[in-house]
Design a protein around this motif. Structure first.
Motif, PDB file in Angstrom:
ATOM      1  N   ASP A   1     -18.788  14.395 -28.245  1.00 13.63           N
ATOM      2  CA  ASP A   1     -17.819  13.968 -27.229  1.00 13.63           C
ATOM      3  C   ASP A   1     -17.573  15.002 -26.138  1.00 13.63           C
ATOM      4  N   VAL A   2     -17.712  16.293 -26.494  1.00 11.33           N
ATOM      5  CA  VAL A   2     -17.402  17.355 -25.525  1.00 11.33           C
ATOM      6  C   VAL A   2     -18.661  18.123 -25.127  1.00 11.33           C
ATOM      7  N   GLY A   3     -19.459  18.510 -26.121  1.00  9.57           N
ATOM      8  CA  GLY A   3     -20.628  19.346 -25.848  1.00  9.57           C
ATOM      9  C   GLY A   3     -21.614  18.739 -24.864  1.00  9.57           C
ATOM     10  N   LYS A   4     -21.692  17.410 -24.822  1.00 10.39           N
ATOM     11  CA  LYS A   4     -22.672  16.765 -23.928  1.00 10.39           C
ATOM     12  C   LYS A   4     -22.365  16.997 -22.450  1.00 10.39           C
TER      13      LYS A   4
ATOM     14  N   GLN B   1     -12.160  26.288 -24.878  1.00  7.39           N
ATOM     15  CA  GLN B   1     -11.087  26.475 -23.905  1.00  7.39           C
ATOM     16  C   GLN B   1     -11.005  25.286 -22.954  1.00  7.39           C
ATOM     17  N   ALA B   2     -12.138  24.754 -22.561  1.00 10.90           N
ATOM     18  CA  ALA B   2     -12.141  23.563 -21.713  1.00 10.90           C
ATOM     19  C   ALA B   2     -11.474  22.394 -22.439  1.00 10.90           C
TER      20      ALA B   2
ATOM     21  N   ILE C   1     -11.288  21.818 -15.898  1.00 11.28           N
ATOM     22  CA  ILE C   1     -11.004  20.851 -14.832  1.00 11.28           C
ATOM     23  C   ILE C   1     -12.094  19.780 -14.788  1.00 11.28           C
ATOM     24  N   GLU C   2     -13.344  20.217 -14.873  1.00 11.59           N
ATOM     25  CA  GLU C   2     -14.458  19.264 -14.815  1.00 11.59           C
ATOM     26  C   GLU C   2     -14.502  18.371 -16.050  1.00 11.59           C
ATOM     27  N   LEU C   3     -14.146  18.935 -17.207  1.00 13.04           N
ATOM     28  CA  LEU C   3     -14.153  18.140 -18.439  1.00 13.04           C
ATOM     29  C   LEU C   3     -13.088  17.038 -18.378  1.00 13.04           C
ATOM     30  N   ALA C   4     -11.892  17.389 -17.888  1.00  9.32           N
ATOM     31  CA  ALA C   4     -10.815  16.396 -17.765  1.00  9.32           C
ATOM     32  C   ALA C   4     -11.197  15.291 -16.783  1.00  9.32           C
ATOM     33  N   ARG C   5     -11.910  15.671 -15.744  1.00  8.87           N
ATOM     34  CA  ARG C   5     -12.326  14.681 -14.743  1.00  8.87           C
ATOM     35  C   ARG C   5     -13.412  13.767 -15.308  1.00  8.87           C
ATOM     36  N   ARG C   6     -14.364  14.360 -16.034  1.00  9.57           N
ATOM     37  CA  ARG C   6     -15.491  13.570 -16.539  1.00  9.57           C
ATOM     38  C   ARG C   6     -15.087  12.624 -17.663  1.00  9.57           C
TER      39      ARG C   6
ATOM     40  N   LYS D   1      -9.058  12.496 -14.982  1.00 15.16           N
ATOM     41  CA  LYS D   1      -7.780  13.124 -14.631  1.00 15.16           C
ATOM     42  C   LYS D   1      -8.007  14.207 -13.591  1.00 15.16           C
ATOM     43  N   GLU D   2      -7.068  14.298 -12.640  1.00 11.49           N
ATOM     44  CA  GLU D   2      -7.124  15.341 -11.623  1.00 11.49           C
ATOM     45  C   GLU D   2      -6.218  16.482 -12.064  1.00 11.49           C
TER      46      GLU D   2
END
Length: 401
Positions: free
Chosen positions: A143-146, A180-181, A210-215, A219-220
């Protein structure tokens, strides 16, 4: 200075806390419309934070002063991995018991500087181990590493520097930026947290979040980094010749803490007053124009203000009184004390107090004529120490009993 319109960014900017902002216009507009929840992360790798961390704590204090909500993230989970930023070596892994004890010890520093209450701007202290240790490995990878490419991860300074110096970078450390992301994503989901702050060395980690939340959630969210604080002589903030300048009483006596600030380089006084105190800017402007011996008054103000904030008003008052007595030739009640053991030498006392790092260094200081006992120069490092006032140079004093 930039023309920010929100109280938050204007306050951070005029106090010297801003190095980079991911979307200045967007964050400035948001901060005028709503109460923003913002966080800074701290890894509890010791029983106390040091003054190198104080700049980040002040970021959260400014957030609260501007009418927004600060979150302190204690990295009980990320500390099990170790942030490779600025490190040449693999960090020693800590047990859950040690991390829990460190968090309990550190918590008091935040309670002095931030207001923890039930209001809309009341600070929160959260341990990221609460969610990181619950993550399944496959789930995290899938879910995250990709969303992280090895190509990009290799471009970050924390990774690049270690590889260039041919120092080992373990697989577990390589995962730090992913964890941390994920923290930012989790806080955005659970607390509507929209801002991460940190030192300039955290820029890459913040951008990742920031990029993880957006992808993943569209979310901004935003990031602000503060300049890395160095002293005018180029040395790193948080260290003195005698070691780390700890925030906790147990790790460093209040007098030594106060004295560190009192000994600030003339060139740093104004900057440190802006960063580490709440003094009005016009008063700071007046103090930093003082010259010659008068600048010492500004340094005393700095020492009193920071010590009051971190250790309390009583500690600051006692430290100032002790300094005045010491330099007037008296003993001073707030000086560090050492109970002598049978046969302890002056050399051994200096090292036991932490004034010197080894007996060899103590021997050199004696040879240089820098050591005095009750005002009389010590010429023999093997001299048996007697009760009295032991001094190393003009600035280090202790009571032997």
């Amino acid at each position: 200075m930039s023309n920010y319109e929100s109280d938050l960014l204007r306050l951070l900017d005029e106090r010297g806390h801003i190095h980079q902002v991911t979307d200045p216009a967007g964050l400035d507009a948001l901060a005028q419309k709503e109460v923003i929840t913002a966080y800074v992360g701290f890894d509890p790798t010791a029983p106390s934070l040091h003054i190198g961390n104080l700049a980040s704590i002040m970021l959260l204090r400014r957030v609260q002063q501007a009418g927004h909500r600060p979150i302190v993230i204690m990295g009980g989970g990320t500390a099990k991995v170790g942030d490779p930023s600025g490190k040449d070596e693999v960090r020693k892994l800590l047990t859950d018991e040690v991390l829990d004890a460190n968090i309990a010890s550190i918590k008091g520093s935040f309670e002095k500087i931030l207001s923890f209450d039930d209001s809309a701007t009341g600070a929160l202290l959260i341990n990221n181990d609460d969610w990181l240790s619950e993550l399944g490995y496959i789930e995290l990878l899938r879910d995250v590493g990709k969303h992280f490419t090895i190509n990009r991860m290799l471009t970050f300074d924390s990774v690049k520097t270690r590889l260039e110096r041919e120092q080992p970078l373990t697989f577990i450390e390589f995962n730090y930026m992913v964890m941390q992301a994920y923290d930012f994503l989790k806080l955005a989901r659970d607390y509507d947290c929209k801002l991460q702050l940190g030192g300039s060395d955290q820029w890459g980690n913040i951008v990742n979040g920031i990029e993880l939340a957006r992808r993943i959630d569209s979310k901004e969210v935003y990031g602000v980094t503060a300049p890395l604080i160095t002293r005018a002589d180029g040395s790193k903030m948080g260290k003195s010749v005698d070691g780390a300048v700890w925030l906790n009483d147990e790790q460093l006596p209040a007098y030594d803490f106060w004295q560190y600030w009192r000994n600030t380089d003339d060139r740093d006084v104004g900057r440190f007053l802006r960063l580490f105190t709440d003094l009005p800017l016009d008063e700071i402007a007046r103090l930093e124009t003082l010259e010659g011996s008068e600048i010492n008054q500004a340094k005393i103000v700095l020492a009193n203000e920071v010590t009051t904030l971190v250790r309390g008003a009583d500690a600051a008052a006692k430290a100032e009184a002790t300094a005045a007595e010491t330099f007037a030739g008296g003993a001073g009640e707030d000086l560090p004390t050492l109970t002598l053991e049978d046969g302890m030498t002056v050399m051994g006392a200096l090292t036991a107090l932490g004034f010197t790092q080894s007996n060899g260094e103590a021997k050199r200081k004696v040879a240089e004529g820098a050591v005095k006992l009750d005002g009389a120069a010590v010429t023999d490092p093997s001299q048996i120490a007697a009760p009295g006032r032991l001094s190393l140079g003009k600035k280090r004093h202790a009571i032997l009993s």
